[in-house]
Design a protein around this motif. Structure first.
Motif, PDB file in Angstrom:
ATOM      1  N   SER A 183      38.433  42.664  50.011  1.00  0.00           N
ATOM      2  CA  SER A 183      38.944  43.908  50.601  1.00  0.00           C
ATOM      3  C   SER A 183      39.134  43.878  51.792  1.00  0.00           C
ATOM      4  CB  SER A 183      38.001  45.023  50.141  1.00  0.00           C
ATOM      5  OG  SER A 183      36.838  44.850  50.885  1.00  0.00           O
ATOM      6  N   THR A 188      47.194  39.204  49.596  1.00  0.00           N
ATOM      7  CA  THR A 188      47.913  39.015  48.371  1.00  0.00           C
ATOM      8  C   THR A 188      47.282  39.599  47.020  1.00  0.00           C
ATOM      9  OG1 THR A 188      46.757  36.781  48.339  1.00  0.00           O
ATOM     10  CG2 THR A 188      48.718  36.622  49.443  1.00  0.00           C
ATOM     11  N   ILE A 189      46.387  40.365  47.242  1.00  0.00           N
ATOM     12  CA  ILE A 189      45.542  40.882  46.187  1.00  0.00           C
ATOM     13  C   ILE A 189      46.542  41.610  45.186  1.00  0.00           C
ATOM     14  CG2 ILE A 189      44.900  43.219  47.157  1.00  0.00           C
ATOM     15  CD1 ILE A 189      42.046  42.523  46.343  1.00  0.00           C
ATOM     16  N   SER A 190      47.602  42.180  45.731  1.00  0.00           N
ATOM     17  CA  SER A 190      48.483  42.792  44.873  1.00  0.00           C
ATOM     18  C   SER A 190      48.980  41.928  43.780  1.00  0.00           C
ATOM     19  CB  SER A 190      49.420  43.597  45.690  1.00  0.00           C
ATOM     20  OG  SER A 190      50.320  42.716  46.467  1.00  0.00           O
ATOM     21  N   ARG A 191      49.127  40.654  44.107  1.00  0.00           N
ATOM     22  CA  ARG A 191      49.510  39.268  43.437  1.00  0.00           C
ATOM     23  C   ARG A 191      48.625  38.820  42.583  1.00  0.00           C
ATOM     24  NH1 ARG A 191      52.475  35.441  47.000  1.00  0.00           N
ATOM     25  NH2 ARG A 191      51.488  36.421  48.690  1.00  0.00           N
ATOM     26  N   TYR A 682      36.853  49.646  45.684  1.00  0.00           N
ATOM     27  CA  TYR A 682      36.866  48.002  45.514  1.00  0.00           C
ATOM     28  C   TYR A 682      35.713  47.608  44.373  1.00  0.00           C
ATOM     29  CZ  TYR A 682      38.951  49.170  50.185  1.00  0.00           C
ATOM     30  OH  TYR A 682      39.897  49.466  50.930  1.00  0.00           O
TER      31      TYR A 682
ATOM     32  N   ASN B 319      53.659  47.320  53.884  1.00  0.00           N
ATOM     33  CA  ASN B 319      53.517  45.852  53.312  1.00  0.00           C
ATOM     34  C   ASN B 319      52.011  45.679  53.486  1.00  0.00           C
ATOM     35  OD1 ASN B 319      53.681  43.257  52.706  1.00  0.00           O
ATOM     36  ND2 ASN B 319      55.854  43.130  53.719  1.00  0.00           N
ATOM     37  N   PRO B 320      51.536  44.962  52.387  1.00  0.00           N
ATOM     38  CA  PRO B 320      50.179  44.534  52.361  1.00  0.00           C
ATOM     39  C   PRO B 320      49.975  43.609  53.479  1.00  0.00           C
ATOM     40  CG  PRO B 320      50.922  44.886  50.173  1.00  0.00           C
ATOM     41  CD  PRO B 320      52.082  44.912  51.008  1.00  0.00           C
TER      42      PRO B 320
END
Lengths: 700, 343
Positions: A183, A188-191, A682, B319-320
């Motif tokens: 967290s 890239t956590i969304s991937r 989280y 954008n992350p």
């Protein structure tokens, strides 16, 4: 390990000096209840229970420091005391045992980031004191060690002394730092990747040696050496134009600090002169040899950017010299003077090399390239001067005036020379020189007037003026090479100490400030700070305390509009009837709230936005100790933390502990503890685990 | 029985004199405005106050002790056996044993004053009890011996002294060496948290320095006697914040500094006692920690009167990749190779 040579030297000496062991076991019973050395789990909730000292007429603050420049006063009498009253021989306690941990439910990485205790045999605590019979080499040696056997924090301490000859202290800490929290930094956590791109698995080892000669005399020389080394691994990012690549990071730094000085303690004045120096090196290395597409998910101008090989080597070397002069004097009974002058001059030299291959882009030249070598040489110097002067004046018996002026000023000047060499396609190497400068001047003048209005009430009023200026490099967008700021703040001070009858004491402290110049948008500007503490001790076995503090800070400038408010309310109780023969109870509760609100503009749209942060937390701890037959003791309690707001969090640590004497000088100690941690936003970072500990304590 | 002690110079018996203190008169109060006026101009000219008659030294001993004489510690032991026994292990027993200090066999009376009247009457009113004096008076008793020592430099301007926290609030004068001057980490922390309850509560947060675990103590970071830095922060290498004692890699000097680290210290971004946010950050997300200063307001420092308001670049925070600034600005504490703190 640098800790052990000293131990190996001192322990045989102790063995020689110790009086012959008694016929019975070297460890005789002294107490059955948990005493000086707590297991780590117990320590966490112990402070409340440790409040067994009857409340004085005023608050109980911090204990003394162990630094050499502080406690000359106690050193000499302490030595004399042991010489005069000590009984030769070995005393102390030893706690050893075994810890089991159930499997960690949830995130093991978060568990390691927060708790990090493991299984295995442990030396929970060692506290031994050797009193010399002959006092030939020493009067007393004390050895302490805690949490050895794979725990993430090990400590050791050795104190040796001989009255009138020397005081020697050695302190060792070995602290593991593990931090892997997706967290925190995982673009890239969304991937579906769970990776903290700023993570650490390191250890830091610190050793401090201090030797004071001729303690208690008029002239006291001293020497000290400190060693601080960190090493380990982690994950960081290699940053190239329009993409960044998470890569392995090897960290290794070391600081050695040497100092020596002399204290001159006369009846009417005191002078301490100290000279020291330090060396520093940082050999961080970042590397990868795997194909890495970085955080960017889309091609740039039709080209897929990637990294195939990287070596970044930071060769940072530093050194510093510093000087310290402290003076106190009481030329007359109605005035004390004090002053100090501190100067340090750290400098750094840097040799940085970077070689990377893959597919990259240089935005300035709009050029794609596959191989690059960067070399940088740099240096920085930061002279830093501090000084304080002041006095305490007692114009009347009930009135004291304390005046102090402090100045602290530093400036950093640096130069760097960078050569960028694009190897493929081959280009002419580009060189660039950088200079940078940072200046900070801080000044403070403060006067306080304290008046003992009655024998029970002391009132205080004062004024503080803070001013300074700073200079730093300007932002690229502003186009200015430097930015400068100023600081100007006027603070009113007040305080009240009321020592009422019947064991009640009250302390109030207030600051109110009006500032028109601050360095940063969130700095203290127009602020009010107040704190109140009250303590009530109706009977010696019962102490109730409460505290309240508030800080309100505003920066009303239209472009800032900063509003900050924090409050803390706490209460604690200690009930120890009949000296805890049957039971004792301790508990504390704190409610804290924090609200911060400041304007900013979204970088991508320049729309107005607010950074709004809230934290409303409950924190509590309680422990009840029940006396059992045969001098046993059962302790039940634990602690909790629960917050809501911007990052809702729960953290529970209940525990139960049983102490049962087995025979004279030996007790069996067992403990159960639970760790439960969760975060609303989280949930993948929550964890829970049980921990059981059992062991024996020998004491004499 | 004796009424006068030898070698009183070595141990100035200011608080213990058998002679009555000069009575406080109205004239001393009448001097108050003048004294305050002098204080108001900061009293740089110490000579201006030198002209005043120095006030009598503090003499808060009860009136009943005016005619009292010294009786020796053995007389105290008769009734106060428990204190006497505990005191044998206290470092201050040196006062009792050491001839140089001038109070040999009279350690009790070195702080409590002559005790003959109290020995006769057993009345608390007939003896000086430092615990019941004002903190300043209590401290003065301690400072008779401990005045000219390094601790006193910070102490004068330290917050504990200003808030009337006397020496004996932390140092148990009659008890064991460990109680007089705690050295165990857990004992030090327990001492501090008796008052600083709310601070200790911060250490129950998940991300914190390891004090509850016994790896550190309060005095690793704070000097309870005060320093020239705010919050009595310890210093290292003469005048650098004590944070760098452990975090040596953050010390610098860096070729490219990040100004808040020098100007406001670690607490500009971190909650050093504990936080619910990773890395003990003051905000739940890194970007907010940064954006509160780098606010993108199109105003230069000269106009806004604050530093760092204009950012070094524009990023799409939706954008992350850009939601955590330190992913790219990896050397946020200061860099040796990049003005933008990128490497």
């Amino acid at each position: 390990m640098r800790a052990w040579p000293a131990l190996l030297i001192l322990l045989p000496l102790a063995a020689q000096e110790t009086a012959p062991a008694p016929k019975e076991t070297a460890f005789a019973i002294q107490e059955a209840a948990p005493g000086a050395q707590e297991t780590p789990a117990a320590q966490e909730t112990k402070p409340a229970a440790a409040k067994t000292k009857p409340a004085a007429t005023e608050a109980k603050p911090a204990a003394q420091e162990t630094k050499p420049a502080q406690e000359a006063a106690t050193a000499a009498p302490e030595a004399a005391a042991s010489a005069a009253t000590a009984e030769p021989g070995l005393t102390g306690s030893l706690d050893v045992g075994y810890r089991w941990r159930t499997g960690v439910g949830g995130s093991l990485d978060t568990y390691r980031s927060v708790v990090n205790l493991g299984d295995g045999p442990k030396l929970f605590g060692l506290d031994l004191s050797f009193q010399s019979a002959t006092r030939r080499w020493f009067d007393r040696i004390g050895v302490r060690a805690n949490n050895w056997g794979g725990d993430p924090y090990n400590t050791a301490r050795v104190d040796a002394m001989r009255h009138g000859w020397y005081n020697f202290n050695f302190d060792y800490r070995n602290i593991a730092y593990y931090n892997f929290l997706p967290s925190f930094a995982d673009p890239t956590i969304s991937r579906g990747f769970f990776l903290d791109q700023r993570s650490y698995d390191t250890r830091r080892r610190m050793s401090d040696f201090e030797l004071e000669l001729l303690p208690g005399r008029r002239i006291v020389p001293y020497l000290a050496y400190s060693h601080n080394a960190g090493s380990g691994r982690g994950i960081t990012d290699f940053v190239s134009d329009v993409n960044e690549y998470p890569v392995a990071d090897r960290l290794r730094d070391k600081t050695d600090n040497f100092r020596g000085g002399v204290r001159i303690e006369m009846s009417r004045f005191h002078v301490t002169l100290e000279q020291g120096g330090s060396t520093f090196k940082d050999d961080q290395q970042v590397f990868t040899s795997d194909e890495n597409f970085g955080n960017r998910t889309t091609p740039f101008l039709g080209e897929q950017l990637f990294l195939t090989n990287l070596t970044q080597a930071y060769g940072v070397r530093g050194s510093s010299i510093y000087s310290k002069a402290l003076v106190t004097a009481n030329p007359a009974s109605w005035i004390d003077l004090f002053g100090q002058f501190l100067y340090s001059r750290p400098d750094t030299t840097v040799h940085y090399a970077q070689y990377n291959t893959g597919q990259f882009v240089n935005l300035d030249a709009l050029l794609f390239f596959t191989s690059e070598l960067d070399l940088l040489n740099a240096t920085a110097k930061l002279p830093h001067t501090s000084g304080t002067f002041g006095f305490e004046l007692r114009p009347m018996r009930r009135v004291r005036v304390i005046e102090s002026i402090t100045t602290d000023r530093l400036h950093n000047a640096s130069f760097a020379s960078l050569t960028q060499n694009v190897i493929a396609p081959p280009l002419t190497p580009q060189s660039a020189d950088f200079t940078d400068r940072l200046v900070w001047n801080y000044n403070q003048q403060q006067v306080d007037v304290l008046c003992d209005v009655t024998s029970r009430i002391t009132a205080r009023g004062g004024y503080r003026y803070v001013w300074g200026d700073g200079l730093t490099r300007g932002s690229l967008i502003s186009g200015l090479p430097t930015e400068s700021g100023t600081l100007r703040r006027q603070v009113g001070l007040a305080g009240l100490n009321y020592r009422m009858a019947h064991g009640v004491s009250l302390n109030v402290d207030y600051e109110g400030a009006s500032g028109d110049r601050v360095y940063f948008r969130t700095s203290l500007q127009d602020y009010q700070k107040a704190r109140m503490r009250v303590r009530y001790q109706p009977v010696p076995s019962l102490t109730i305390a409460a505290g309240f503090s508030v800080l309100s800070n505003q920066n009303p400038a239209p472009s800032v509009n900063y509003d900050f408010l924090s409050r803390e309310n706490s209460a604690s109780v200690l009930w120890n009837p009949s000296g805890g023969k049957r039971f004792s109870l301790s508990g504390e509760y704190t409610r804290s709230t924090l609200r911060s609100d400041v304007n900013y503009l979204e970088p991508q749209t320049l729309d107005q936005a607010r950074s709004f942060y809230r934290d409303n937390a409950h924190s509590a701890a309680a422990m009840i100790d029940l006396a059992l037959p045969r001098s046993g003791q059962l302790s039940l309690g634990g602690s909790l933390f629960r917050s809501s707001g911007s990052r809702p969090t729960e953290y529970y640590q209940p525990l139960a502990r049983l102490v049962m004497p087995i025979r004279r000088g030996v007790a069996w100690i067992s403990e159960w503890r639970y760790y439960g941690f969760g975060e609303t936003f989280y949930s993948y970072e929550g964890f829970r685990t049980h921990m059981a500990t059992t062991g024996l304590r020998w004491s004499r | 029985m004796r009424s006068e002690l030898p070698n009183s110079r070595a141990w100035p018996p200011r608080l213990n004199s058998a002679h009555p203190p000069p009575p406080e008169t109205c004239s001393s109060w009448a001097r108050l405005p003048r004294a305050l006026a002098v204080a108001a101009v900061m009293l740089f000219l110490a000579g201006s106050v030198a002209g005043q008659t120095p006030p009598p030294e503090s003499q808060p001993a009860p009136a009943a002790s005016q005619a009292a004489t010294y009786v020796g510690s053995e007389a105290c032991q008769v009734c106060h056996e428990d204190i006497h026994k505990a005191f044998q292990k206290n470092p201050h027993i040196a006062v009792e044993k050491d001839k140089k200090r001038g109070w040999e066999t009279h350690a009790c009376e070195s702080c409590h004053g002559p005790g003959s009247k109290h020995a006769e009457s057993a009345s608390p009113a007939d003896i000086r009890n430092p615990a019941k004096l004002t903190p300043a008076e209590t401290d003065k008793g301690c400072l008779n011996c401990h005045l000219n020592q390094p601790t006193h430099i910070g102490r004068i301007q330290g917050p504990h002294a200003r808030n009337q926290v006397s020496c004996v609030a932390c140092h148990a004068v009659h008890k064991t060496p460990e109680e007089l001057r705690p050295r165990k980490i857990t004992a030090i922390n327990a001492e501090c948290t008796q008052c600083h309850t709310a601070v200790w509560a911060s250490f129950r947060r998940p991300y914190k320095h390891k004090l509850p675990e016994g790896a550190m103590s309060c005095v690793d970071c704070h000097n309870p006697h005060g320093t020239h830095l705010p919050r009595s922060i310890q210093t290292v290498s003469a005048n650098e914040p004590g944070c760098f004692r452990c975090h040596g890699d953050k010390r610098g000097p860096f070729v490219f500094e990040h100004a808040p680290v020098r100007f406001q210290g670690c607490a500009a971004c971190h909650e050093p006692h504990g936080s619910a946010n990773p890395r003990m950050l003051a905000r739940n997300e890194v970007r907010f920690t940064c954006l509160e200063c780098h606010a993108n307001t199109p105003v230069t420092a000269a106009a806004s009167r604050t530093l760092g308001g204009v950012p070094p670049a524009f990023h799409d925070l939706r954008n992350p990749r850009f939601q955590n600034c330190v992913v790219c600005h990896v050397k946020v504490h200061g860099s040796n190779a990049s003005p933008e703190l990128l490497r």
